[in-house]
Design an enzyme around this catalytic site. Structure first.
Site, mmCIF file in Angstrom:
data_model
loop_
_atom_site.group_PDB
_atom_site.id
_atom_site.type_symbol
_atom_site.label_atom_id
_atom_site.label_comp_id
_atom_site.label_asym_id
_atom_site.label_seq_id
_atom_site.Cartn_x
_atom_site.Cartn_y
_atom_site.Cartn_z
ATOM 1 N N LYS A 1 -1.288 -6.240 -3.675
ATOM 2 C CA LYS A 1 -1.356 -5.591 -2.365
ATOM 3 C C LYS A 1 -1.304 -6.676 -1.289
ATOM 4 O O LYS A 1 -1.251 -7.870 -1.579
ATOM 5 C CB LYS A 1 -2.657 -4.788 -2.198
ATOM 6 C CG LYS A 1 -2.934 -3.743 -3.263
ATOM 7 C CD LYS A 1 -1.965 -2.580 -3.235
ATOM 8 C CE LYS A 1 -2.285 -1.583 -4.358
ATOM 9 N NZ LYS A 1 -1.238 -0.546 -4.475
ATOM 10 N N SER B 1 5.347 -0.602 -9.929
ATOM 11 C CA SER B 1 5.248 0.603 -9.106
ATOM 12 C C SER B 1 5.891 0.377 -7.746
ATOM 13 O O SER B 1 6.329 -0.724 -7.404
ATOM 14 C CB SER B 1 3.770 0.991 -8.914
ATOM 15 O OG SER B 1 3.132 0.083 -8.027
ATOM 16 N N SER C 1 0.323 4.294 -2.187
ATOM 17 C CA SER C 1 -0.410 3.101 -2.595
ATOM 18 C C SER C 1 -1.885 3.435 -2.795
ATOM 19 O O SER C 1 -2.545 3.932 -1.886
ATOM 20 C CB SER C 1 -0.267 1.998 -1.540
ATOM 21 O OG SER C 1 -1.083 0.897 -1.851
ATOM 22 N N SER D 1 4.334 0.719 -4.808
ATOM 23 C CA SER D 1 3.300 0.605 -3.776
ATOM 24 C C SER D 1 3.559 -0.486 -2.743
ATOM 25 O O SER D 1 2.987 -0.455 -1.654
ATOM 26 C CB SER D 1 1.932 0.369 -4.420
ATOM 27 O OG SER D 1 1.845 -0.917 -4.993
#
Length: 267
Positions: free
Chosen positions: A130, A73, A220, A75
């Site tokens: 993250k 993704s 995100s 994010s």
């Protein structure tokens, strides 16, 4: 994926057990019936002897040294792009058993700014990535487009307009900013003035947990939006991302391919 880890552990233990049984018992039994030169080794023993060392090395490397992941993704843009293949250091935060992820030897704790792979508390069968923003005891605030830590707003430097490529082209036009975390500076993307109101608020990070956010702040699903708990438990950590070893979108690298990203360190 957990199923792959389970299969790898089962095959390694199974083949290792066959080799051990053959060495301690089965070989002697065959020798009693015929000379070693004439006796035939069972196929399962032959295959186990051949594959066990390979499986054991893969299991040890993947569980305790480094594990590969693919970024699915946007994010973590602009620092990690869709299609990046990364390596995750599995011993940065302690040696953990495969499958259960139980820490057996502590090494160190995550630092603010580390990019980490983890199993989110609300989706424990998945692996997410993250950046660690809040450490245990920190007061985290996010209001408008500004992050604050322990009451101190972060400093931002405008780096111009972002131009995306491939599947990340949708972020073209976003503001590329340099965010100065305490002790660590990194880049983020923001659509200034368009922050999601659901991600606004203040949080105090409990002991043994962390507050994580994506670098692509408006795309995100991170601690700001987790409903049951806004925090990442330490035991859910899988490791620290440290290297991009390939960038390739689609099967057989059809589509976008960025050779310049090969060997890039993750900041």
């Amino acid at each position: 994926m957990k199923w792959f880890e389970i299969i790898l552990v089962v095959l390694t233990l199974g083949s290792g057990l066959v080799v051990l049984l053959d060495k301690l018992y089965l070989r002697k039994r065959r020798a009693e019936k015929a000379s070693l030169l004439d006796s035939e080794e069972p196929a399962v023993v032959d295959y186990s002897r051949a594959f066990f060392p390979v499986l054991a090395v893969v299991l040890i490397l993947r569980s305790f040294v480094a594990e590969p992941y693919k970024i699915p993704s946007s994010s973590m843009m602009p620092n990690l792009l869709i299609g990046d293949f990364i390596l995750v250091n599995k011993f940065s935060y302690g040696f953990r058993l495969p499958i259960t992820n139980t820490k057996i030897i502590p090494v160190s704790e995550p630092k603010r700014g580390d990019v980490v792979v983890f199993k989110p508390p609300h989706a424990p069968d998945q692996n997410w990535i993250k950046r660690v923003i809040g450490l245990p005891g920190d007061r985290i605030g996010f209001h408008g487009d500004t992050l604050s830590i322990n009451g101190v707003p972060m400093v931002y430097e405008d780096r111009g307009e972002y131009v995306g490529k491939g599947r990340g082209a949708e972020m073209t036009g976003a503001s590329l900013l340099s965010e100065q975390l305490p002790g660590r500076t990194h880049t983020i993307l923001e659509l200034l003035g368009r922050a999601d109101p659901r991600g606004q608020g203040d949080w105090v990070v409990p002991e043994g947990q962390y507050f994580v956010m994506g670098d692509n702040r408006d795309n995100s699903e991170d601690s700001r939006f987790w409903q049951q708990t806004h925090f990442l438990p330490e035991e859910n950590l899988r490791g620290k991302a440290f290297l991009i070893w390939l960038n390739c979108e689609g099967w057989f690298c059809k589509g976008s391919f960025e050779p310049s990203r090969i060997g890039t360190g993750i900041q």
